[in-house]
Design a protein around this motif. Structure first.
Motif, PDB file in Angstrom:
ATOM      1  N   ARG A  54     -15.966   7.516  -7.060  1.00 12.20           N
ATOM      2  CA  ARG A  54     -15.211   6.341  -7.453  1.00 12.20           C
ATOM      3  C   ARG A  54     -13.710   6.537  -7.247  1.00 12.20           C
ATOM      4  NH1 ARG A  54     -18.273   2.685  -9.867  1.00 12.20           N
ATOM      5  NH2 ARG A  54     -16.438   1.607 -10.691  1.00 12.20           N
ATOM      6  N   LEU A  55     -13.334   6.687  -5.995  1.00  7.85           N
ATOM      7  CA  LEU A  55     -11.925   6.748  -5.620  1.00  7.85           C
ATOM      8  C   LEU A  55     -11.481   5.342  -5.227  1.00  7.85           C
ATOM      9  CD1 LEU A  55      -9.350   8.364  -4.932  1.00  7.85           C
ATOM     10  CD2 LEU A  55     -10.312   8.746  -2.656  1.00  7.85           C
ATOM     11  N   TRP A  56     -10.566   4.766  -6.011  1.00 15.36           N
ATOM     12  CA  TRP A  56     -10.101   3.405  -5.769  1.00 15.36           C
ATOM     13  C   TRP A  56      -8.841   3.443  -4.932  1.00 15.36           C
ATOM     14  CZ3 TRP A  56     -12.936  -0.779  -6.914  1.00 15.36           C
ATOM     15  CH2 TRP A  56     -13.954  -0.650  -7.852  1.00 15.36           C
ATOM     16  N   LEU A  57      -8.804   2.637  -3.888  1.00 18.34           N
ATOM     17  CA  LEU A  57      -7.646   2.536  -3.004  1.00 18.34           C
ATOM     18  C   LEU A  57      -7.112   1.107  -3.064  1.00 18.34           C
ATOM     19  CD1 LEU A  57      -8.918   4.470   0.142  1.00 18.34           C
ATOM     20  CD2 LEU A  57      -7.406   5.322  -1.638  1.00 18.34           C
ATOM     21  N   PHE A 172      -7.725   5.659   4.037  1.00 24.38           N
ATOM     22  CA  PHE A 172      -6.644   4.702   4.226  1.00 24.38           C
ATOM     23  C   PHE A 172      -7.177   3.284   3.997  1.00 24.38           C
ATOM     24  CE2 PHE A 172      -5.765   8.393   6.794  1.00 24.38           C
ATOM     25  CZ  PHE A 172      -4.423   8.636   6.594  1.00 24.38           C
ATOM     26  N   HIS A 173      -6.474   2.536   3.164  1.00 25.92           N
ATOM     27  CA  HIS A 173      -6.758   1.110   2.968  1.00 25.92           C
ATOM     28  C   HIS A 173      -5.530   0.332   3.405  1.00 25.92           C
ATOM     29  CE1 HIS A 173      -7.683  -2.473   0.073  1.00 25.92           C
ATOM     30  NE2 HIS A 173      -7.937  -2.760   1.336  1.00 25.92           N
ATOM     31  N   GLY A 174      -5.522  -0.072   4.652  1.00 26.75           N
ATOM     32  CA  GLY A 174      -4.359  -0.711   5.238  1.00 26.75           C
ATOM     33  C   GLY A 174      -3.551   0.291   6.024  1.00 26.75           C
ATOM     34  N   ILE A 175      -3.366   0.045   7.306  1.00 27.41           N
ATOM     35  CA  ILE A 175      -2.643   0.964   8.169  1.00 27.41           C
ATOM     36  C   ILE A 175      -1.588   0.189   8.944  1.00 27.41           C
ATOM     37  CG2 ILE A 175      -4.441   2.715   8.393  1.00 27.41           C
ATOM     38  CD1 ILE A 175      -5.413   1.348  10.872  1.00 27.41           C
ATOM     39  N   GLY A 176      -0.712   0.928   9.582  1.00 33.21           N
ATOM     40  CA  GLY A 176       0.382   0.318  10.321  1.00 33.21           C
ATOM     41  C   GLY A 176       1.721   0.687   9.711  1.00 33.21           C
ATOM     42  N   PRO A 177       2.827   0.283  10.335  1.00 32.67           N
ATOM     43  CA  PRO A 177       4.158   0.630   9.814  1.00 32.67           C
ATOM     44  C   PRO A 177       4.407   0.127   8.398  1.00 32.67           C
ATOM     45  CG  PRO A 177       4.308  -0.199  12.066  1.00 32.67           C
ATOM     46  CD  PRO A 177       2.901  -0.435  11.626  1.00 32.67           C
ATOM     47  N   ALA A 178       3.767  -0.983   8.018  1.00 29.86           N
ATOM     48  CA  ALA A 178       3.994  -1.537   6.677  1.00 29.86           C
ATOM     49  C   ALA A 178       3.357  -0.696   5.576  1.00 29.86           C
ATOM     50  CB  ALA A 178       3.461  -2.970   6.608  1.00 29.86           C
ATOM     51  N   ARG A 179       2.610   0.334   5.938  1.00 29.59           N
ATOM     52  CA  ARG A 179       1.955   1.155   4.912  1.00 29.59           C
ATOM     53  C   ARG A 179       2.974   1.856   4.027  1.00 29.59           C
ATOM     54  NH1 ARG A 179       0.102   6.570   5.015  1.00 29.59           N
ATOM     55  NH2 ARG A 179       0.678   6.742   7.211  1.00 29.59           N
ATOM     56  N   THR A 180       4.108   2.263   4.566  1.00 29.88           N
ATOM     57  CA  THR A 180       5.130   2.958   3.783  1.00 29.88           C
ATOM     58  C   THR A 180       6.263   2.038   3.356  1.00 29.88           C
ATOM     59  OG1 THR A 180       6.222   3.614   5.850  1.00 29.88           O
ATOM     60  CG2 THR A 180       4.634   5.149   4.902  1.00 29.88           C
ATOM     61  N   GLN A 181       6.204   0.772   3.731  1.00 33.87           N
ATOM     62  CA  GLN A 181       7.255  -0.170   3.344  1.00 33.87           C
ATOM     63  C   GLN A 181       7.138  -0.504   1.862  1.00 33.87           C
ATOM     64  OE1 GLN A 181       6.746  -4.113   4.861  1.00 33.87           O
ATOM     65  NE2 GLN A 181       8.906  -4.652   4.711  1.00 33.87           N
ATOM     66  N   SER A 182       8.269  -0.594   1.174  1.00 31.94           N
ATOM     67  CA  SER A 182       8.247  -1.005  -0.228  1.00 31.94           C
ATOM     68  C   SER A 182       7.797  -2.448  -0.312  1.00 31.94           C
ATOM     69  CB  SER A 182       9.634  -0.847  -0.851  1.00 31.94           C
ATOM     70  OG  SER A 182       9.998   0.513  -0.902  1.00 31.94           O
ATOM     71  N   LYS A 183       6.876  -2.709  -1.208  1.00 27.30           N
ATOM     72  CA  LYS A 183       6.271  -4.039  -1.316  1.00 27.30           C
ATOM     73  C   LYS A 183       6.846  -4.783  -2.514  1.00 27.30           C
ATOM     74  CE  LYS A 183       3.365  -2.603   1.884  1.00 27.30           C
ATOM     75  NZ  LYS A 183       3.619  -1.167   1.815  1.00 27.30           N
ATOM     76  N   MET A 184       7.237  -6.050  -2.299  1.00 27.03           N
ATOM     77  CA  MET A 184       7.612  -6.885  -3.420  1.00 27.03           C
ATOM     78  C   MET A 184       6.394  -7.211  -4.274  1.00 27.03           C
ATOM     79  SD  MET A 184      10.357  -9.475  -1.677  1.00 27.03           S
ATOM     80  CE  MET A 184      11.816  -8.841  -0.850  1.00 27.03           C
ATOM     81  N   ILE A 185       5.245  -7.303  -3.624  1.00 30.07           N
ATOM     82  CA  ILE A 185       3.986  -7.505  -4.329  1.00 30.07           C
ATOM     83  C   ILE A 185       2.950  -6.594  -3.706  1.00 30.07           C
ATOM     84  CG2 ILE A 185       4.427  -9.893  -4.995  1.00 30.07           C
ATOM     85  CD1 ILE A 185       2.592 -10.699  -2.631  1.00 30.07           C
ATOM     86  N   ARG A 187      -0.879  -7.206  -3.780  1.00 35.00           N
ATOM     87  CA  ARG A 187      -2.060  -7.927  -4.228  1.00 35.00           C
ATOM     88  C   ARG A 187      -3.184  -7.705  -3.244  1.00 35.00           C
ATOM     89  NH1 ARG A 187       1.230 -13.229  -5.445  1.00 35.00           N
ATOM     90  NH2 ARG A 187       2.279 -12.592  -7.348  1.00 35.00           N
ATOM     91  N   GLY A 188      -4.356  -7.927  -3.693  1.00 36.97           N
ATOM     92  CA  GLY A 188      -5.533  -7.733  -2.872  1.00 36.97           C
ATOM     93  C   GLY A 188      -6.552  -6.894  -3.606  1.00 36.97           C
ATOM     94  N   LYS A 189      -7.735  -6.880  -3.081  1.00 42.06           N
ATOM     95  CA  LYS A 189      -8.826  -6.167  -3.725  1.00 42.06           C
ATOM     96  C   LYS A 189      -8.760  -4.686  -3.423  1.00 42.06           C
ATOM     97  CE  LYS A 189     -13.879  -6.182  -4.162  1.00 42.06           C
ATOM     98  NZ  LYS A 189     -15.139  -6.801  -3.682  1.00 42.06           N
ATOM     99  N   ALA A 190      -8.870  -3.878  -4.471  1.00 41.32           N
ATOM    100  CA  ALA A 190      -8.941  -2.433  -4.281  1.00 41.32           C
ATOM    101  C   ALA A 190     -10.316  -2.057  -3.731  1.00 41.32           C
ATOM    102  CB  ALA A 190      -8.666  -1.708  -5.599  1.00 41.32           C
TER     103      ALA A 190
END
Length: 856
Positions: A54-57, A172-185, A187-190
C-alpha cells in the motif's frame, strides 16, 4: 566497493582470512546447453524477500526502492499490484501528467524524464513482463527499463540476464518537466502500488546457473608460473612500493594461488628493483585437465581485485584435431553467445582485455570444429577436445600504472562538509601532505606525472562514493590561470584510457551522448562537469596532460553534491530516503516557472508569469461586491469577513507566484482558505434572519469546523462540497429557528389521517404557503443569478489543473464572490434590525392567532 581503494580492501581481507587470491578460477561443469551433458538439477532456495504494501503516490509523486542481489543469486521475481490497468496500446493517449510507470535501473536510481529524448526512448521500449526470455535483457548501462501500471505485473529475471549488485526500482505517478515544478494545487487521485520481491539462489555451491542445473567444481591451478617476458618470480621479487597511493602503507602482501594453499610473501624495499616494476601472475592448467565436447560450454570466473594493466587468456596443447576454441568474456554477469563484452578465438592468439574493471569477470569457452565453421550444413562432431588453459594478469607493483609503470596514481580521501545541506555532502583531496584538509581544492601540477621520453602523460585519481549515496552527483572542476590544456576521462571500477572510458571531457568537446553527464560553463581556462546519480563504489578520473606543465597553475576540486548547479538558482535542493531506508537521493523542488531534473526547463515565460500574477491577484477585487452590500446594510461583521477574505487571498497568491510574501507561505495559505470557507458559510447564515445570539452560536461552530478544514487539508477537492454542505445546513437550521419562533409552521394533528383527499389538501396548503413565504422572502431573479454563478464557481474549481490553474482559479475568485453578492441581494429582509418589509410585517401580524392579538 566502499573503501577508497579496492586493493586495500583486498589486502586487509587476505591478511585477516588468508583465503584471498590474486585470481581464482572456478570450473562450471555441465552447462545444461545442447549436446546433453548430464547434470543433476537443483532446486532454488529463497535467500531474500521484501514486501512493500500500500504505497500511495499522489499526482507528480515518486519514490525509489533499493534491491540488492548477491553474487550467488540465480533469479529474482518482482510482483507488482496496482489500482490501474494501463494498456500499452493506449499509452499515447494518456497525458504524461497522469501516466504511472515503474522503472528498473542498475546501480543508480532511474530518472526517466531527465530529458525529452530519453523519456521518449523509454516510453517506446517498455520492459516486457512475465518470465525471462532471450530478448528481456536489462543490463545496459545508464539505461532504465520501464513498464506501465497494471493490475498485476510479474517480472522474473535470472543471473544470465541481469548482473548482481544494487538495483533500484522507481515508482512514478506523473512524469515530465512539471514533476519537479512547485504546484499551486495538487489535485487528482492518488495511485496505489504494492511490491513483493523474492531473490533465490542455488542451495549449494555445487550448482550454478539460472535453473540451478549446472554443476560447479572448483579447481586450483597446477602450478603458478611467470611469463618469460617479465622473468621475475613473485616469491623472490623485492621492490619498493611508493606511497603515492596509500601514504601509511609501507609494505604490500602479494598473494598467489599455489595448488590448494595460499602463499604470502612480505615485500620490502630493494634498490635493485626492476626498471619497469611490472608483475605478471600466470596460472596454467595442464593438458587433459580441461575437456569440452563439441557444442558444449564451460564457465569460469576471474576476480580482479587490484589495479591491472591487462589480463589475457590463451589455450594450447590441442593435439591432432586443433579445433577453434571460442572464448566469451563478460563483466559481472554470465556471458552468452549473443551477449558478451569480449570474444575471440584463443586457439591461436590470446584474448586480451586492457585495463579491466575491478571485480568479477565471467568466462565461457566452447569448441567449434573448423570444418563445421566452414560448412554450416554438416553435422556437429561430438568428439571431446582437451586442452590446457593459461591466463595472465599484469599490473604494476610500485603504486603506479601505465606505460613502463611511470604514471602516478593517487587515492582521494573524502572530507565531509560542515553543516551539510544534504547527507553525504563532501569533497575529496589527495591522501598526501601536500593537500590540506581545510581546502576543498588542490593544485594539480604538483601531483602530475613526469616523463622524460613522452610528450603526453596520464595522472589518475581514485575516489569512493560511499554506500547509500547513489542519489548524489560527482562534481569536478578544473580552473587554470592560463589556457587549459588538459583532458579528463572517468571510469567506474577501473582505469580509463583513450579507448576505454565512461565519460570524457575537454575544453572543446565531451561525451554528451549520456544524459547522466553534464559539461557546462566551460571556457579556455575552466572546465566544469557533473555525473548525475553516480554509482556507489570506486571511480577513477584520469587527467591526460602534457609533460611540460611548469608554467601553469591549475586547481582541481572534486566533490559529492546533492543537486546539479544548486538547481540553477531556480529551486531548492532537498533530499529523501528510499523505501528500504538504505539510500539517500537528492532532488530539486523548482519554482512556479521552472521544472526538470535541475530546474533548467522554463515552463512559464516571464510575460506569462506577469499575466498569471495579475489575474490571480486582481481577481480578488470581486470581494468588493459582497463587502459593499454588507457595509450598506450596516452588517459590519460580514463586511469585515468579506474584506479580509479578499485581502488575504490577494496576499496569498502574491506570495504563491513569487511576487511578495508579507508572512510565511503556510500562514497565508491557511488565512486564505479559512476566510474563504467562512465567507461562503457566512453568506448562507446571513440569509437566515435569526436573532444575534443564535447567529453567534452558529458562527462559533463554523469557525471551528472551517479552521480544521483549512489546517488539515486546505487544497482538498472535497472541501468545496463540505463547505457548501455546512453553509446549507446552517441556513436550514436558521430557517427552522426563525420559523419556529414566528410560529409559521402549520400544526399537523398527531393522529394519522387515512383520508387521502384530505391529506392531499393539507399538502397543497403547505406547498402554497411555503411558496408564498419564499416569494415574500426572496427576490427570485437574484436568487437565480446566485445559483448560476455558484455553479460556475464549482465548475471552475473542478476544471483546475496545474497548467490552467491561473485561469480557472481567477474565475473561481470572481464567481464565488459574485454568487455571494447575488444571494445577499436576493433577500427582502433587512438583516440589521431583523424586521421584514412593511407588507411582510402586515402579513405576519394577520397570521397570528387571535388569542395572542387580544393579549397584545
Amino acid at each position: 566497493m566502499r573503501a577508497p581503494m579496492a586493493a586495500a580492501r583486498w589486502r586487509r581481507a587476505a591478511a585477516a582470512a588468508a583465503a584471498a587470491a590474486a585470481a581464482v578460477l572456478v570450473l562450471v561443469m555441465g552447462a545444461g546447453l545442447p549436446a546433453g551433458c548430464a547434470a543433476q538439477e537443483g532446486e532454488e532456495v529463497v535467500v531474500a524477500s521484501y514486501g512493500q504494501g500500500r504505497l500511495w503516490l499522489k499526482p507528480y509523486d515518486w519514490t525509489y526502492l533499493r534491491v540488492e542481489l548477491p553474487p550467488s543469486f540465480s533469479s529474482v521475481t518482482m510482483d507488482f499490484e496496482t489500482d490501474m490497468d494501463i494498456q500499452r496500446e493506449h499509452m499515447k493517449g494518456i497525458p504524461r501528467s497522469e501516466l504511472a510507470i515503474i522503472c528498473l535501473m542498475n546501480s543508480n536510481p532511474p530518472i526517466p524524464d531527465i530529458s525529452e529524448s530519453y523519456l521518449d526512448s523509454l516510453l517506446s521500449n517498455f520492459l516486457p513482463s512475465g518470465p525471462f526470455g532471450n530478448g528481456n535483457i536489462i543490463n545496459q548501462s545508464n539505461l532504465a527499463q520501464c513498464l506501465p501500471f497494471q493490475k498485476n505485473i510479474t517480472v522474473v529475471r535470472t543471473n544470465d540476464q541481469i548482473s548482481p549488485g544494487v538495483w533500484y526500482i522507481g515508482y512514478f505517478h506523473g512524469i515530465g518537466p512539471a514533476r519537479t515544478q512547485s504546484k499551486m494545487i495538487s489535485r487528482g487521485k492518488a495511485r496505489l502500488v504494492s511490491t513483493h520481491i523474492t531473490v533465490r539462489e542455488c542451495p549449494t555451491s555445487a550448482f550454478w546457473g539460472p535453473y540451478c542445473n549446472q554443476t560447479v567444481e572448483m579447481i586450483g591451478c597446477s602450478q603458478p608460473s611467470i611469463d618469460n617476458n617479465n622473468s621475475r618470480n613473485l616469491l623472490d621479487l623485492n621492490i619498493e612500493r611508493r606511497n603515492s597511493w596509500y601514504p601509511r602503507e609501507h609494505n604490500r602482501r602479494i598473494n598467489i594461488l599455489s595448488q590448494s594453499q595460499l602463499v604470502e610473501k612480505e615485500v620490502g624495499s630493494n634498490v635493485t628493483a626492476l626498471a619497469r616494476m611490472e608483475n605478471s601472475v600466470t596460472c596454467s592448467i595442464s593438458n587433459n585437465s580441461l575437456c569440452v565436447r563439441q557444442g558444449d560450454m564451460k564457465f569460469y570466473f576471474l576476480d580482479v581485485v587490484d589495479l591491472a594493466l591487462q589480463f589475457e587468456i590463451t589455450a594450447a596443447n590441442f593435439g591432432v584435431i586443433e579445433p577453434s576454441l571460442i572464448c566469451y568474456l563478460r563483466y559481472n554477469a554470465f556471458p552468452q553467445r549473443d551477449l558478451h563484452d569480449y570474444s575471440g578465438d584463443i586457439s591461436h592468439d590470446p584474448l586480451v582485455v586492457k585495463l579491466p574493471n575491478i571485480g568479477r569477470w565471467y568466462i565461457a569457452i566452447e569448441t567449434v570444429n573448423k570444418t563445421q565453421m566452414n560448412n554450416t550444413a554438416s553435422k556437429p562432431v561430438l568428439d571431446t577436445m582437451c586442452f590446457s588453459l593459461k591466463w595472465q594478469l599484469t599490473g604494476c607493483l610500485n603504486g603506479k600504472t601505465g606505460t613502463n609503470c611511470s604514471w602516478e596514481v593517487y587515492g582521494l580521501q573524502r572530507v565531509p562538509r560542515r553543516s551539510p545541506s544534504i547527507p553525504f555532502e563532501s569533497y575529496y583531496i589527495p591522501s598526501d601532505e601536500r593537500a590540506s584538509l581545510e581546502d576543498s581544492h588542490f593544485y594539480l601540477e604538483q601531483f602530475l606525472s613526469n616523463s622524460s621520453h613522452e610528450q603526453i602523460a596520464w595522472t589518475y585519481f581514485f575516489l569512493d562514493v560511499p554506500r547509500g549515496s547513489a542519489g548524489a552527483l560527482i562534481h569536478v572542476q578544473l580552473k587554470s590561470d592560463k589556457e587549459l590544456n588538459y583532458e579528463l576521462y572517468s571510469k567506474y571500477g577501473g582505469l580509463p584510457s583513450n579507448d576505454i572510458w565512461d565519460y570524457y571531457a575537454s575544453r572543446t568537446s565531451s561525451s554528451n551522448s549520456s544524459v547522466f553527464f553534464s559539461l557546462q560553463n566551460s571556457t579556455n581556462s575552466d572546465m566544469d562537469l557533473s555525473i548525475f546519480y553516480a554509482k556507489e563504489g570506486t571511480w577513477c578520473f584520469g587527467v591526460k596532460h602534457p609533460t611540460d606543465t611548469a608554467n601553469s597553475q591549475t586547481y582541481m576540486s572534486v566533490s559529492l553534491q546533492g543537486c546539479h548547479r544548486n538547481c540553477n538558482q531556480k529551486g531548492v535542493c532537498h533530499s529523501s530516503v528510499d523505501e528500504s531506508g538504505l539510500t539517500f537521493y537528492s532532488f530539486c523542488t523548482c519554482d512556479r516557472d521552472h521544472g526538470g531534473f535541475d530546474c533548467s526547463d522554463e515552463l512559464v515565460s516571464p510575460n506569462g508569469h506577469i499575466w498569471q500574477s495579475v489575474f490571480l491577484i486582481a481577481s480578488n477585487a470581486a470581494a468588493i461586491l459582497p463587502a459593499f452590500w454588507a457595509l450598506r446594510q450596516k452588517a459590519f461583521a460580514e463586511w469585515i469577513l468579506y474584506t479580509s477574505s479578499g485581502i488575504s487571498s490577494a496576499l496569498y497568491h502574491s506570495c504563491d507566484v513569487g511576487t511578495w510574501c508579507i508572512l510565511s507561505f503556510r500562514v497565508l495559505q491557511f488565512l486564505d482558505f479559512w476566510l474563504s470557507f467562512m465567507a461562503v458559510v457566512g453568506t448562507f447564515i446571513c440569509m437566515a434572519t435569526i436573532d444575534e445570539a443564535s447567529k453567534r452560536a452558529m458562527h462559533t461552530a463554523v469557525f471551528i469546523l472551517t479552521a480544521l478544514l483549512a489546517a488539515t487539508g486546505a487544497t482538498r477537492s472535497a472541501n468545496i462540497g463540505i463547505v457548501i454542505a455546512i453553509g446549507s445546513l446552517g441556513l436550514l437550521m436558521g430557517w427552522l429557528l426563525e420559523f419556529s419562533t414566528a410560529r409559521r409552521f402549520i400544526c399537523w394533528p398527531w393522529q394519522i389521517n387515512l383520508s387521502m383527499p384530505q391529506s392531499w389538501a393539507n399538502f397543497g396548503t403547505l406547498f402554497r404557503n411555503t411558496l408564498e413565504v419564499l416569494n415574500k422572502r426572496f427576490r427570485w431573479i437574484f436568487l437565480l443569478l446566485g445559483f448560476i454563478t455558484l455553479s460556475f464557481a464549482a465548475t471552475s474549481w473542478k476544471l483546475e489543473s496545474n497548467s490552467n490553474y491561473w485561469i480557472w482559479h481567477s474565475m473561481w475568485h470572481i464567481t464565488i464572490y459574485t454568487s455571494s453578492f447575488f444571494f445577499l441581494c436576493s433577500m427582502r429582509v433587512n438583516s440589521r434590525n431583523r424586521s421584514p418589509e412593511s407588507n411582510y410585517e402586515l402579513t405576519r401580524q394577520d397570521s397570528l392567532p387571535r388569542s395572542e392579538q387580544r393579549e397584545t
